[in-house]
Each structure stands twice: as C-alpha cells, then as structure tokens.
Design an enzyme around this catalytic site. Structure first.
Site, short mmCIF file in Angstrom:
data_model
loop_
_atom_site.label_atom_id
_atom_site.label_comp_id
_atom_site.label_asym_id
_atom_site.label_seq_id
_atom_site.Cartn_x
_atom_site.Cartn_y
_atom_site.Cartn_z
N VAL A 11 7.50 4.13 -7.78
CA VAL A 11 7.58 5.47 -7.18
C VAL A 11 8.80 6.23 -7.71
O VAL A 11 8.71 7.39 -8.10
CB VAL A 11 7.61 5.36 -5.64
CG1 VAL A 11 7.93 6.70 -5.00
CG2 VAL A 11 6.28 4.83 -5.12
N CYS A 262 0.61 -1.71 -2.30
CA CYS A 262 0.55 -0.67 -1.26
C CYS A 262 -0.39 -1.07 -0.13
O CYS A 262 0.07 -1.33 0.98
CB CYS A 262 0.12 0.65 -1.88
SG CYS A 262 1.27 1.18 -3.15
C1 UGA Z 1 -2.86 3.49 -3.41
C2 UGA Z 1 -3.40 4.86 -2.96
O1 UGA Z 1 -4.66 5.11 -3.57
C3 UGA Z 1 -2.41 5.96 -3.32
O2 UGA Z 1 -2.88 7.21 -2.81
C4 UGA Z 1 -1.05 5.64 -2.70
O3 UGA Z 1 -0.07 6.61 -3.07
C5 UGA Z 1 -0.59 4.28 -3.20
O4 UGA Z 1 -1.56 3.28 -2.83
C6 UGA Z 1 0.75 3.99 -2.56
O5 UGA Z 1 0.83 3.91 -1.34
O6 UGA Z 1 1.76 3.96 -3.28
P1 UGA Z 1 -2.80 2.13 -5.71
O7 UGA Z 1 -2.21 1.01 -4.92
O8 UGA Z 1 -2.21 2.51 -7.01
O9 UGA Z 1 -2.79 3.48 -4.83
O10 UGA Z 1 -4.30 1.73 -5.97
P2 UGA Z 1 -5.78 2.29 -5.68
O11 UGA Z 1 -6.29 2.99 -6.88
O12 UGA Z 1 -5.84 3.02 -4.42
O13 UGA Z 1 -6.57 0.91 -5.55
C7 UGA Z 1 -6.16 -0.07 -4.59
C8 UGA Z 1 -7.03 -1.27 -4.65
O14 UGA Z 1 -8.30 -1.01 -4.11
C9 UGA Z 1 -7.30 -1.83 -6.06
O15 UGA Z 1 -7.16 -3.24 -6.02
C10 UGA Z 1 -8.73 -1.42 -6.34
O16 UGA Z 1 -9.37 -2.31 -7.24
C11 UGA Z 1 -9.33 -1.51 -4.95
N1 UGA Z 1 -10.54 -0.68 -4.75
C12 UGA Z 1 -10.47 0.68 -4.85
C13 UGA Z 1 -11.74 -1.28 -4.40
O17 UGA Z 1 -11.81 -2.53 -4.28
N2 UGA Z 1 -12.85 -0.50 -4.17
C14 UGA Z 1 -12.80 0.84 -4.27
O18 UGA Z 1 -13.83 1.49 -4.04
C15 UGA Z 1 -11.59 1.45 -4.64
#
Ligand code: UGA
Length: 435
Positions: A11, A262
């Site tokens: 961040v 996160c």
């Molecule tokens: C997440 C949030 O999306 C951000 O908005 C937030 O700022 C961030 O956390 C944070 O708090 O710093 P991030 O951890 O980078 O972002 O990842 P995401 O893209 O949200 O994915 C999170 C997890 O969910 C991954 O492991 C992804 O593979 C999984 N996922 C996502 C699924 O299993 N299914 C989905 O449909 C979408």
C-alpha cells in the site's frame, strides 16, 4: 504538497509513486534499510506491473525520494500517510503496534501542524487512538487525523490508484477535508467519486467492503459444492445471477477460494472487532469456513482422481494467491500443497513470478522453472491461479509428458470441451467432471 509516507509495502509504495505522479513531493520512509536501498536504485521489493516505471520517473522528476530516517521525513510534511502493516495477532485481531509507533514518530518529530492519514486497514476506533496520542505528545500543534482507506488490488495497483472508482475520506474538520480534496484533486471527477464521511464510518466501510467481497466468493463456493452434488454448473449459475444488476457479476467465480494479505486477515479482524463491540457477526466465520472448505474440496478431487496420494506426483500451476502478483501470503495454492504433502504426495509447483517466494514459504515444495518441467511424470496437474500465460499451454505436450492425463481445475480456467478433445480426465470446480 509535501507528503511523507510511513511504510513502503504494497500500500505504502503505491501511495508514494501515485502521489508523486500527481505532482506532489513525496518522501517514503521505512525502517527496513535494505528495502530503502533497493528503492533508491529504482527497484521495487515486490512484483507489481508498472510500479518500477513510476518509481524511476518520480525520482528523476525530483518528486520522489526514500529514507530510513522517519524522524527527518515527518518534520516538515503537510500530510503524513501511515501505511504500515497491521498483521493478525494469534486471536485474529489486527496488531496496531506499528500504527502506534508511526503515530508516535509524527507526534514527537513533526514541527508543524500536519494531516495524519490512516491508510493501513485498521479497526474502527483506531484514528481516535492516534488522535489521542498526537494530542498527548504535542497538544499545541493540533494535528488532524483522517481515515483514507485503500481499495487497490494487487496486480492492478497502479491502475486502481490512478483511476479509482471512489476515494473515501473520513475526517472531523472542514480543513482536513479541504487538504484531502486538494491532494486528490487530479483524480476526482471522470468516474471517480469522492465520498466524505466521519472517521469511524470510513474505517468500518473498508472492512465492510472486503468482507462483502469475500462473502460473494464464499457464496459461489458453497454453490459449487451444491452443483457438484446435483449435476448443475456453477459457472452458468453465476452467469444467471450476474445478469441481475442488483447482484452483479464480479466475485462470483468459484474455485480454490480467496487468499492474499487482505481478505483472510481483514475478515477475521472485522469479526473480532464486532465481537469486541458486543455483536456476534457469525456470518463472517461461516464465510471463512467455506473458504477453507474450498481448498479441501480441491484436495478431495485429487484424491478422487488418484486414490492414494503416497508418492504420487502432483503439479500445481500458479502459486501466488492470484495472477499478476508474486504475493504468496495466505495463498490457497500453498494451502493445497500443504494438504497434499501431508498425505504423502510429492508436490511440484510452477509460477511465472512467485516461485522463489513460494519456496521460501514452503521449503518442502519443489519449484520448477517452467510448466512442462513441473508436469513431467506427474499423476495429476492442478490449476491454482489463472495466469494468462497458461492459456498457451501445449495440451498435447502435457498429455505426452504426464504420467496420467488428469487435470483438476481450481479456477475453472479451461473449457471442458477443450479438455475432452485433448483426452484429459478433467475435474473442474462446481461443474460436471469429464472422465
Ligand atoms: C482486495 C480487494 O479487492 C481490494 O479492493 C482491497 O483494496 C484489497 O483487497 C486490500 O484490502 O488491500 P486483493 O487482495 O489484491 O484486493 O485481491 P482480489 O483481486 O480482491 O482477490 C482476492 C482473492 O479472491 C484472490 O485469491 C482471488 O483469486 C480470489 N477470488 C476473486 C475468487 O476466488 N473468486 C472471485 O470471483 C474473485
């Protein structure tokens, strides 16, 4: 504006390069001197598309510099961002030790009135604590405290920071709001809403967003379990749901579940916060349980395909918690690797960026330098994170080099018909398998 950013992790560093790109004069500070040395050379300590380009251009333009001397860095700042880590304690609560230390540096060493911006994800009520500390240390300076949670996604961090859909500012006074409006002026408008609230609302909204996104994923994974038992197809069910604007189509992809630094920790921290406030937010515990179940369901598919796991070779493609990052913290792929290894399997992984990080996290894991090396002689291959380069896999070659042509798809990445045509036994998630 003169901006100091305390903490140069995922961040903090993105905050540094983005604010420098917007024209502010930014100093990033971190207690890790090795990291500062690396940043000074224009190198990012982690993989994030676009970050090194902005790092170098910011430094060349004289807008961005780094130092391990946080006391000097905060002395003359107009705005100080606190971007330090809030790791989970054993209880799951967020540890706020680093936030307290950062606030103390500002309280002791800022020589003028500063706006202190809390950007780390923290439980509601933290800004109040920071404020009390600042007042105690130097009552005459009357620093402002603001909550400005970050919504960026790893792997798309620069895009999210420079083209956000919303900027959330929680503050108490008109002057603090005015400073934040000026800071972000180039981003506001053009599809980006500035949302101004009180501080506790901003703090709580951040946890509410992450927990809700995690909930959507777990909902899809619970549906996947149901689809597997009923013969329905979770991808089609999610499409039907997503066609309703009230539900929305994003974050309904069933698979190995969520990971990263996160969702898993924020969900538990949010539940702990609720419990501390006297509310039992049981729904959040269930979301986490379903997420663990998603890894177990994938392990079960491998067992279903291979029977006993002892000395069977299982290949995992994609080791980071999602594509586009080398971050393996709370990675579902590594959780799966641990589970399979504990049952006697030999697990070999490949990831375009996170191989070294995965090996450091899980030394028993063998890490290969390309997908075919990882798959040679394998009894089963599991697709764990959906890196675009896996689209180009030569399926005929995989079929030739694997011991058995079995693919477990932890992200529903492949098309079932493509798998059938290539002659694989194919176990997707929440969709009918092909034997
Ligand atoms: C997440 C949030 O999306 C951000 O908005 C937030 O700022 C961030 O956390 C944070 O708090 O710093 P991030 O951890 O980078 O972002 O990842 P995401 O893209 O949200 O994915 C999170 C997890 O969910 C991954 O492991 C992804 O593979 C999984 N996922 C996502 C699924 O299993 N299914 C989905 O449909 C979408």
């Amino acid at each position: 504006m003169r901006v100091t950013v305390i903490g140069t992790g995922h961040v903090g560093l993105i905050t540094c390069v983005s604010l420098a790109e917007l024209g502010h004069v930014v100093v990033g500070t971190d207690s890790d001197e090795e990291k500062i040395g690396q940043l000074d050379k224009g190198l990012s300590p982690f993989y994030e598309p676009g970050v090194e380009e902005l790092l170098v251009s910011g430094m060349r333009a004289g807008k961005l510099s780094f130092t391990s001397d946080s006391t000097a860095a905060v002395a003359e700042a107009d705005v100080v961002f606190i971007c330090v880590g809030t790791p989970p304690r054993a209880s799951g609560e967020a540890s706020l030790v680093a936030v307290e230390q950062a606030a103390a540096v500002v309280g002791r060493h800022a020589s003028r009135r500063t706006v202190v911006v809390e950007k780390s994800t923290v439980p509601a009520g933290t800004a109040q604590r920071v404020k009390q500390m600042l007042v105690r240390l130097k009552p005459d300076l009357a620093h402002e405290v603001v909550s400005n949670p970050e919504f960026l996604r790893e792997g798309k961090a620069i895009e999210d920071s420079l083209n956000p859909d919303r900027i959330l500012v929680g503050a108490e006074s008109p002057s603090a709001f005015a400073v934040m409006r000026e800071l972000y002026a180039p981003l506001i408008g053009n599809g980006c809403r500035l949302i101004e609230t009180d501080i506790a609302t901003a703090e709580l909204a951040k946890h509410a967003c992450n927990a809700f996104l995690a909930l959507k994923i777990s909902y899809a994974n619970a549906l996947a379990r149901l689809c597997e038992r009923s013969g329905a197809d979770v991808v089609a069910v999610a499409e039907v749901m997503g066609a309703d604007d009230r539900i929305g189509k994003q974050f309904l992809a069933a698979g190995l579940g969520y990971g990263g630094y996160c969702f898993p920790k924020d969900l538990v921290a949010f539940e702990r916060l609720a419990s501390g406030l006297g509310y039992k937010f049981r729904l959040l515990k269930e979301v986490a349980r379903i997420n663990d179940e998603a890894v177990e369901a994938t392990a079960e598919k491998v067992r279903d395909a291979l029977w006993n796991l002892e000395n069977k070779k299982v290949t995992l493609l994609g080791l980071s918690f999602k594509p586009g990052t080398d971050d393996v913290r709370f990675s579902p792929a590594l959780a799966l690797a641990r589970r399979l290894m504990s049952q006697g399997a030999v697990v070999v992984g490949y990831d375009p960026e996170a191989g070294a990080e995965a090996k450091a996290e899980l030394p028993g894991l063998e890490v290969a330098s390309d997908p075919y090396e990882a798959a040679g002689g394998a009894d089963c291959l599991v697709l764990c994170s959906e890196w675009a380069e896996f689209r180009d896999l030569d399926l005929a070659k995989l079929d030739e080099i694997m011991q058995h042509p079995v693919i477990v798809d932890g992200r529903n990445f492949f098309e079932p018909e493509q798998m059938r045509a290539a002659g694989f036994s194919y176990y997707p998630t929440g969709r009918p398998a092909i034997y």
